[in-house]
Design a protein around this motif. Structure first.
Motif, mmCIF file in Angstrom:
data_model
loop_
_atom_site.group_PDB
_atom_site.id
_atom_site.type_symbol
_atom_site.label_atom_id
_atom_site.label_comp_id
_atom_site.label_asym_id
_atom_site.label_seq_id
_atom_site.Cartn_x
_atom_site.Cartn_y
_atom_site.Cartn_z
ATOM 1 N N THR A 1 0.872 -1.167 0.000
ATOM 2 C CA THR A 1 0.000 0.000 0.000
ATOM 3 C C THR A 1 0.912 1.220 0.000
ATOM 4 N N VAL A 2 0.763 2.078 -0.993
ATOM 5 C CA VAL A 2 1.597 3.272 -1.088
ATOM 6 C C VAL A 2 0.680 4.492 -1.043
ATOM 7 N N LEU A 3 0.898 5.348 -0.053
ATOM 8 C CA LEU A 3 0.135 6.576 0.073
ATOM 9 C C LEU A 3 1.052 7.771 -0.154
ATOM 10 N N VAL A 4 0.457 8.835 -0.666
ATOM 11 C CA VAL A 4 1.202 10.049 -0.997
ATOM 12 C C VAL A 4 0.774 11.160 -0.047
ATOM 13 N N ALA A 5 1.763 11.765 0.606
ATOM 14 C CA ALA A 5 1.480 12.883 1.504
ATOM 15 C C ALA A 5 2.163 14.145 0.989
ATOM 16 N N ASP B 1 -0.188 16.806 8.072
ATOM 17 C CA ASP B 1 -0.849 16.813 9.380
ATOM 18 C C ASP B 1 -1.719 15.586 9.604
ATOM 19 N N ASP B 2 -2.184 14.951 8.522
ATOM 20 C CA ASP B 2 -3.043 13.765 8.629
ATOM 21 C C ASP B 2 -2.253 12.463 8.792
ATOM 22 N N VAL B 3 -0.950 12.510 8.620
ATOM 23 C CA VAL B 3 -0.133 11.293 8.641
ATOM 24 C C VAL B 3 0.130 10.835 10.072
ATOM 25 N N ASN B 4 -0.116 9.552 10.317
ATOM 26 C CA ASN B 4 0.336 8.897 11.541
ATOM 27 C C ASN B 4 1.525 8.045 11.117
ATOM 28 N N ILE C 1 10.154 21.764 6.328
ATOM 29 C CA ILE C 1 8.855 21.522 6.956
ATOM 30 C C ILE C 1 9.069 20.669 8.213
ATOM 31 N N PRO C 2 8.794 21.208 9.391
ATOM 32 C CA PRO C 2 9.046 20.465 10.630
ATOM 33 C C PRO C 2 8.409 19.073 10.678
ATOM 34 N N LYS C 3 7.206 18.923 10.161
ATOM 35 C CA LYS C 3 6.537 17.606 10.156
ATOM 36 C C LYS C 3 7.355 16.581 9.383
ATOM 37 N N LYS D 1 12.973 11.559 11.462
ATOM 38 C CA LYS D 1 13.561 11.220 12.763
ATOM 39 C C LYS D 1 12.860 10.005 13.382
ATOM 40 N N TYR D 2 11.537 9.935 13.259
ATOM 41 C CA TYR D 2 10.800 8.789 13.794
ATOM 42 C C TYR D 2 11.207 7.501 13.073
#
Length: 178
Positions: free
Chosen positions: A33-37, A60-63, A84-86, A92-93
């Motif tokens: 499954t590949v999602l684009v953010a 902002d919607d990404v977990n 972009i900080p996110k 980093k995560y």
């Protein structure tokens, strides 16, 4: 087969079309499954060569904890994405959790800005070699390389070496060393 694996790829304007679409297509062929953010969900983003992709999610919607891999295509987009900080938080995560991070061409800029490259073997387009070595990475002028969970490639002609490394690590469910 990558059934059950979830991959996030991130974009902004001026991403490299091949470096974005080729990995997405190959991983979907393997049943991932590949999602684009991007900054905005359900928004069209245009690549350097005119191809368009509609984002699935906003940053902002990404977990990020739901994803097995993070892919960052090159082009000029990484120069914007690294601000972009996110995006830096995602990198980093994924690094802390030792999950796959795939970078190609100029995408190494994002990892340099996330300050995670010290002692990591990488490759990239030669144009950002100094940026990566200044971030304390060990730079190699080869098609593709994996060092633990970080997989990198130079540019579009090297995609045929890059994707097998990503698929191999995701299939095995473990981190392979250089």
């Amino acid at each position: 087969m990558l059934e059950g694996k979830k991959v996030l790829t991130i974009v902004s304007k001026d991403y490299d079309d091949l470096e974005f679409f080729y990995p997405m297509i190959r991983l979907r062929e393997e049943k991932a499954t590949v999602l684009v953010a991007a900054e905005k969900a359900k928004t069209d983003y245009v690549g350097k060569y005119g191809l368009t992709i509609k984002s699935d999610l906003s940053f902002d919607d990404v977990n990020i904890s739901e994803f097995d891999a993070l892919l960052i295509p090159g082009g000029w987009a990484p120069d914007y994405l690294r601000r972009i900080p996110k995006v830096i938080d995602f990198v980093k995560y994924m690094n802390k959790e030792k999950r796959v991070i795939g970078i190609i061409c100029h995408a190494g800029w994002v990892l340099a800005s996330a300050d995670i490259l010290e002692g990591v073997n990488v490759t990239s387009t030669p144009g950002i070699k100094d940026d990566l070595t200044n971030a304390k990475a060990i730079w190699h002028n080869i098609e593709a390389i994996k060092d633990g969970h970080i997989i990198s490639a130079r540019r579009p002609p090297d995609l045929i070496y890059y994707l097998p490394l990503i698929i191999e690590v995701l299939c095995k469910g473990q981190i392979l060393t250089l």
